[in-house]
Enzyme design. Structure first.
Site, PDB file in Angstrom:
ATOM      1  CG  ASP A  50      -3.281 -19.577  -0.182  1.00 21.67           C
ATOM      2  OD1 ASP A  50      -3.395 -19.584   1.054  1.00 21.67           O
ATOM      3  OD2 ASP A  50      -2.193 -19.523  -0.767  1.00 21.67           O
ATOM      4  NE  ARG A  89       0.223 -18.084  -9.945  1.00 20.20           N
ATOM      5  CZ  ARG A  89       0.145 -19.374  -9.681  1.00 20.20           C
ATOM      6  NH1 ARG A  89      -0.186 -20.231 -10.631  1.00 20.20           N
ATOM      7  NH2 ARG A  89       0.396 -19.832  -8.463  1.00 20.20           N
ATOM      8  CG  ASP A 127       1.748 -16.206  -7.874  1.00 23.64           C
ATOM      9  OD1 ASP A 127       2.540 -16.021  -8.807  1.00 23.64           O
ATOM     10  OD2 ASP A 127       1.576 -17.320  -7.353  1.00 23.64           O
TER      11      ASP A 127
END
Length: 399
Positions: A14, A94, A123
């Site tokens: 990604d 995160r 996320d």
């Protein structure tokens, strides 16, 4: 003015795709930041990949100690399991990663913030809210904004010569010190059993024929020693991950409700988290009153929900932190765990703050509990229930 974007970079599919999209479609110089929260990745290899992708500058930040002290330890104190299952490994990391990205963004005077999250996942919420809490810069999320699917990403990566490892081609993986999340591929059918090659922390075959024991010592809710020899916080987690994983403990497989409303099949490897939360929760039962335990379970559930939902910065979480921290003052003691062929259970616990009294609990002649007092207590305890039942029977007899 030259447009400059900053991206939290893992080196995976990604984020590698996002680098190229920012460069080609946004005409941006790209700065990448890798935040080490115990992924076990090769920092030099990731930096080399970033350079190969043509980024302007790459940062590597070691945040493992901060992750343990400010994120994992609070999660242990809160017995944090989302929907009674997930230890929040990714969710905890995160906001820390996003905060570190913001620090570099300010230093580099970037014009945009970027991440590689999809529009289906959690996320995006965790990154967006943390980034927006600390900056007014625009957020670019190409995977989400362009509605990209995994096959399209893999084709794009192949076209641009982006190297993707074999595991990433089969699954979507996120890993840190607290847990390993495995998604995608055959796991998208919730009836498929996860293949053995999905796991690297937890042993699934040829497990030991003898049980394995762990003794975990806590002080004010924090693990401070394991098996009488491991005392450094990060090493405690690494040690339990290895020992419990070797005993087959720590695989979580469940249907999870994502923030965006999707039900997803999630598979996790969380040996240390499974053991530490189980031990901590058991110790609390020994040192807290039943009223404290009942109420704290409500607080713990809400804490886990907020963290999972990306609301690390919400004032309510700070309020809950205050209660949880106060509740940890008596949570000191040692818990003994037994692991055998994938099973885990507490088999012993001790604490100087224990509310368990042998003299009261024992059925032996040395008992100090006067059983005769119980007769009146039981009658008063159940008086409303018994009267209500009598009244209901009278009503039924008249119909």
């Amino acid at each position: 003015m030259t447009q400059k974007g900053i991206l939290a970079f893992s080196g995976g599919l990604d984020t590698s795709v996002v680098v190229k999209y920012l460069q080609e479609e946004q005409d941006m110089e790209v700065i990448t930041v890798t935040v080490d929260v115990g992924q076990g990745d090769d920092a030099k290899k990731i930096a080399a990949k970033a350079k190969k992708l043509g980024v302007k500058k790459h940062y590597n930040i070691d945040a493992k100690k901060e992750f343990v002290k400010d994120y994992i330890f609070p999660a242990i104190k809160a017995n944090a399991l989302y929907q009674k299952k997930y230890c929040l490994a990714t969710a905890l990391a995160r906001p820390l990663i996003a905060e570190k990205v913001l620090e570099i963004a300010k230093k580099e005077k970037v014009t945009s913030l970027a991440h590689g999250c999809s529009g289906k996942g959690n996320d995006q919420v965790r990154f967006d809210i943390t980034l927006r809490s600390g900056s007014d810069l625009p957020i670019i999320a190409p995977i989400r904004d362009k509605n990209l699917d995994r096959d399209t990403e893999l084709k794009f990566a192949n076209k641009h010569g982006i190297e993707i490892d074999s595991v990433a081609k089969k699954f979507s993986i996120d890993q840190n010190l607290w847990g390993r999340a495995i998604e995608g591929g055959v796991l998208e059918d919730p009836y498929n059993e996860p293949p053995d090659d999905a796991f690297i922390w937890v042993k699934t075959k040829d497990l030991p024929d003898k049980p394995t024991y762990l003794e975990i010592k806590f002080e004010k809710g924090i693990p401070v020693e394991v098996d009488g020899k491991i005392k450094e916080s990060q090493k405690i987690i690494e040690y339990i991950n290895k020992k419990a994983g070797a005993a087959g403990v720590g695989i979580i497989d469940h249907i999870e409700d994502r923030v965006v409303g999707i039900k997803s099949r999630e598979v996790y490897e969380t040996p240390a988290a499974t053991c530490l939360i189980e031990a901590h929760a058991d110790l609390e039962k020994m040192v807290h009153t039943k009223h404290e335990n009942k109420f704290k379970s409500i607080i713990d559930d809400e804490w886990a929900h907020l963290v999972y939902s990306g609301l690390w910065q919400d004032p309510l979480k700070s309020d809950l932190d205050g209660f949880i921290e106060r509740s940890q003052k008596p949570v000191s003691g040692t818990v003994k765990l037994k692991m055998y062929k994938g099973s885990l259970r507490v088999v012993g616990r001790k604490s100087k703050n224990s509310l368990y009294s042998h003299d009261i609990a024992t059925y032996g002649v040395e008992s100090t509990f006067d059983q005769r007092l119980a007769k009146g207590f039981v009658e008063l305890w159940g008086i409303q229930s018994t009267e209500a039942n009598k009244l209901q029977k009278k009503r039924k007899s008249k119909t």
